[in-house]
Design a protein around this motif. Structure first.
Motif, PDB file in Angstrom:
ATOM      1  N   ALA A 165       0.839  -1.203   0.000  1.00 16.69           N
ATOM      2  CA  ALA A 165       0.000   0.000   0.000  1.00 16.69           C
ATOM      3  C   ALA A 165       0.874   1.253   0.000  1.00 16.69           C
ATOM      4  CB  ALA A 165      -0.933   0.006   1.205  1.00 16.69           C
ATOM      5  N   VAL A 166       1.998   1.197   0.705  1.00 17.14           N
ATOM      6  CA  VAL A 166       2.943   2.319   0.707  1.00 17.14           C
ATOM      7  C   VAL A 166       3.445   2.563  -0.715  1.00 17.14           C
ATOM      8  CG1 VAL A 166       5.231   3.079   1.472  1.00 17.14           C
ATOM      9  CG2 VAL A 166       3.658   2.024   3.110  1.00 17.14           C
ATOM     10  N   GLU A 167       3.868   1.496  -1.368  1.00 18.25           N
ATOM     11  CA  GLU A 167       4.378   1.596  -2.741  1.00 18.25           C
ATOM     12  C   GLU A 167       3.333   2.206  -3.672  1.00 18.25           C
ATOM     13  OE1 GLU A 167       5.772  -1.469  -6.276  1.00 18.25           O
ATOM     14  OE2 GLU A 167       5.858  -2.149  -4.206  1.00 18.25           O
ATOM     15  N   THR A 168       2.114   1.730  -3.563  1.00 18.82           N
ATOM     16  CA  THR A 168       1.025   2.223  -4.411  1.00 18.82           C
ATOM     17  C   THR A 168       0.747   3.689  -4.130  1.00 18.82           C
ATOM     18  OG1 THR A 168       0.042   0.017  -4.466  1.00 18.82           O
ATOM     19  CG2 THR A 168      -1.409   1.869  -5.013  1.00 18.82           C
ATOM     20  N   ARG A 169       0.697   4.068  -2.859  1.00 21.35           N
ATOM     21  CA  ARG A 169       0.400   5.457  -2.508  1.00 21.35           C
ATOM     22  C   ARG A 169       1.502   6.406  -2.960  1.00 21.35           C
ATOM     23  NH1 ARG A 169      -2.544   5.137   3.435  1.00 21.35           N
ATOM     24  NH2 ARG A 169      -4.204   3.736   2.760  1.00 21.35           N
ATOM     25  N   ILE A 170       2.746   5.970  -2.857  1.00 28.64           N
ATOM     26  CA  ILE A 170       3.850   6.817  -3.316  1.00 28.64           C
ATOM     27  C   ILE A 170       3.756   7.025  -4.827  1.00 28.64           C
ATOM     28  CG2 ILE A 170       6.355   6.916  -3.639  1.00 28.64           C
ATOM     29  CD1 ILE A 170       6.609   5.595  -0.851  1.00 28.64           C
ATOM     30  N   ALA A 171       3.459   5.960  -5.550  1.00 32.43           N
ATOM     31  CA  ALA A 171       3.318   6.081  -7.010  1.00 32.43           C
ATOM     32  C   ALA A 171       2.167   7.023  -7.361  1.00 32.43           C
ATOM     33  CB  ALA A 171       3.095   4.702  -7.630  1.00 32.43           C
ATOM     34  N   ARG A 172       1.051   6.882  -6.680  1.00 31.61           N
ATOM     35  CA  ARG A 172      -0.095   7.762  -6.939  1.00 31.61           C
ATOM     36  C   ARG A 172       0.232   9.204  -6.569  1.00 31.61           C
ATOM     37  NH1 ARG A 172      -4.853   3.889  -4.520  1.00 31.61           N
ATOM     38  NH2 ARG A 172      -4.922   2.471  -6.286  1.00 31.61           N
ATOM     39  N   ALA A 173       0.948   9.397  -5.469  1.00 34.18           N
ATOM     40  CA  ALA A 173       1.318  10.747  -5.039  1.00 34.18           C
ATOM     41  C   ALA A 173       2.218  11.408  -6.073  1.00 34.18           C
ATOM     42  CB  ALA A 173       2.017  10.696  -3.681  1.00 34.18           C
ATOM     43  N   ARG A 174       3.190  10.666  -6.567  1.00 39.79           N
ATOM     44  CA  ARG A 174       4.095  11.224  -7.584  1.00 39.79           C
ATOM     45  C   ARG A 174       3.329  11.592  -8.850  1.00 39.79           C
ATOM     46  NH1 ARG A 174       8.964   7.143  -6.198  1.00 39.79           N
ATOM     47  NH2 ARG A 174       9.976   8.512  -4.686  1.00 39.79           N
ATOM     48  N   LYS A 175       2.398  10.742  -9.243  1.00 37.23           N
ATOM     49  CA  LYS A 175       1.607  11.015 -10.446  1.00 37.23           C
ATOM     50  C   LYS A 175       0.759  12.271 -10.244  1.00 37.23           C
ATOM     51  CE  LYS A 175      -1.716   9.015 -13.604  1.00 37.23           C
ATOM     52  NZ  LYS A 175      -2.978   8.355 -13.654  1.00 37.23           N
ATOM     53  N   ARG A 176       0.086  12.363  -9.101  1.00 32.09           N
ATOM     54  CA  ARG A 176      -0.763  13.535  -8.835  1.00 32.09           C
ATOM     55  C   ARG A 176       0.064  14.797  -8.695  1.00 32.09           C
ATOM     56  NH1 ARG A 176      -5.791  12.124  -5.227  1.00 32.09           N
ATOM     57  NH2 ARG A 176      -5.977  14.390  -5.232  1.00 32.09           N
ATOM     58  N   LEU A 177       1.255  14.666  -8.121  1.00 28.87           N
ATOM     59  CA  LEU A 177       2.153  15.809  -7.986  1.00 28.87           C
ATOM     60  C   LEU A 177       2.569  16.305  -9.370  1.00 28.87           C
ATOM     61  CD1 LEU A 177       3.354  17.367  -5.612  1.00 28.87           C
ATOM     62  CD2 LEU A 177       5.321  15.868  -5.709  1.00 28.87           C
TER      63      LEU A 177
END
Length: 189
Positions: A165-177
């Motif tokens: 879940a950490v990995e997924t959230r970091i990827a989503r955060a980078r994309k949204r950023l």
């Protein structure tokens, strides 16, 4: 366990000097995390103090078998989330969305190359806005990973989620950023 207790055990037993020593050793790293999360130096100091006050009040419930910095980081993260909720409420009450943005309080300085300085300032402001627009669930893991260099397992322990879940959230955060930065208005362009 030997005759000498760890500093965490002494602090959990109510030893103020031990707790103060723990604060001293954790303050710089914790401040950096909180500062990046809330985006404002003065607010970060307030949130940090709230985190330490809460930690002291909860210290007797601390389990010394668990890493102290993970326990403390969880408290600080909760204080950051509380700050975010209060900030959102203030925005709604004010009826405006940007009174506390850095550009509202920016003061110009004399710089030899004003265009370059302005471009840099705009990039920093755009990044800060994009970071502040991230939901807490994405912002926390991103900051813990990128600014503090924590592993997914450490982040998972702090946030009480799985490493995946950490990995997924970091990827989503980078994309949204990246999307937020791409949408950022380019004034003067």
């Amino acid at each position: 366990m030997g005759a000498e207790q760890s500093i965490e055990v002494r602090a959990a037993g109510g030893d103020r000097a031990a707790f103060t020593a723990l604060m001293t050793t954790t303050k710089a790293d914790l401040y950096r995390f909180v500062r990046r999360y809330v985006g404002d130096e003065a607010e970060a100091h307030d949130v940090l103090q709230e985190a330490y006050a809460s930690a002291w009040l909860a210290m007797r419930r601390y389990d010394p078998s668990r890493p102290f910095d993970v326990w403390l980081r969880s408290i600080a993260l909760n204080k950051c989330r509380d700050w975010s909720r209060r900030r959102a409420v203030r925005r709604v009450v004010r009826g405006v969305m940007g009174l506390d943005a850095p550009e509202a309080t920016a003061v110009g300085d004399e710089v030899p190359m004003p265009e370059a300085r302005l471009d840099d300032q705009r990039r920093v402001e755009a990044l800060q806005r994009a970071l502040s627009d991230l939901p807490d669930a994405l912002k926390a893991p991103l900051l813990l990973a990128t600014l503090e260099g924590r592993s997914h397992a450490e982040i998972a322990a702090i946030l009480r989620i799985t490493p995946k879940a950490v990995e997924t959230r970091i990827a989503r955060a980078r994309k949204r950023l990246a999307e937020g930065l791409a949408r950022s208005p380019r004034e003067g362009a």
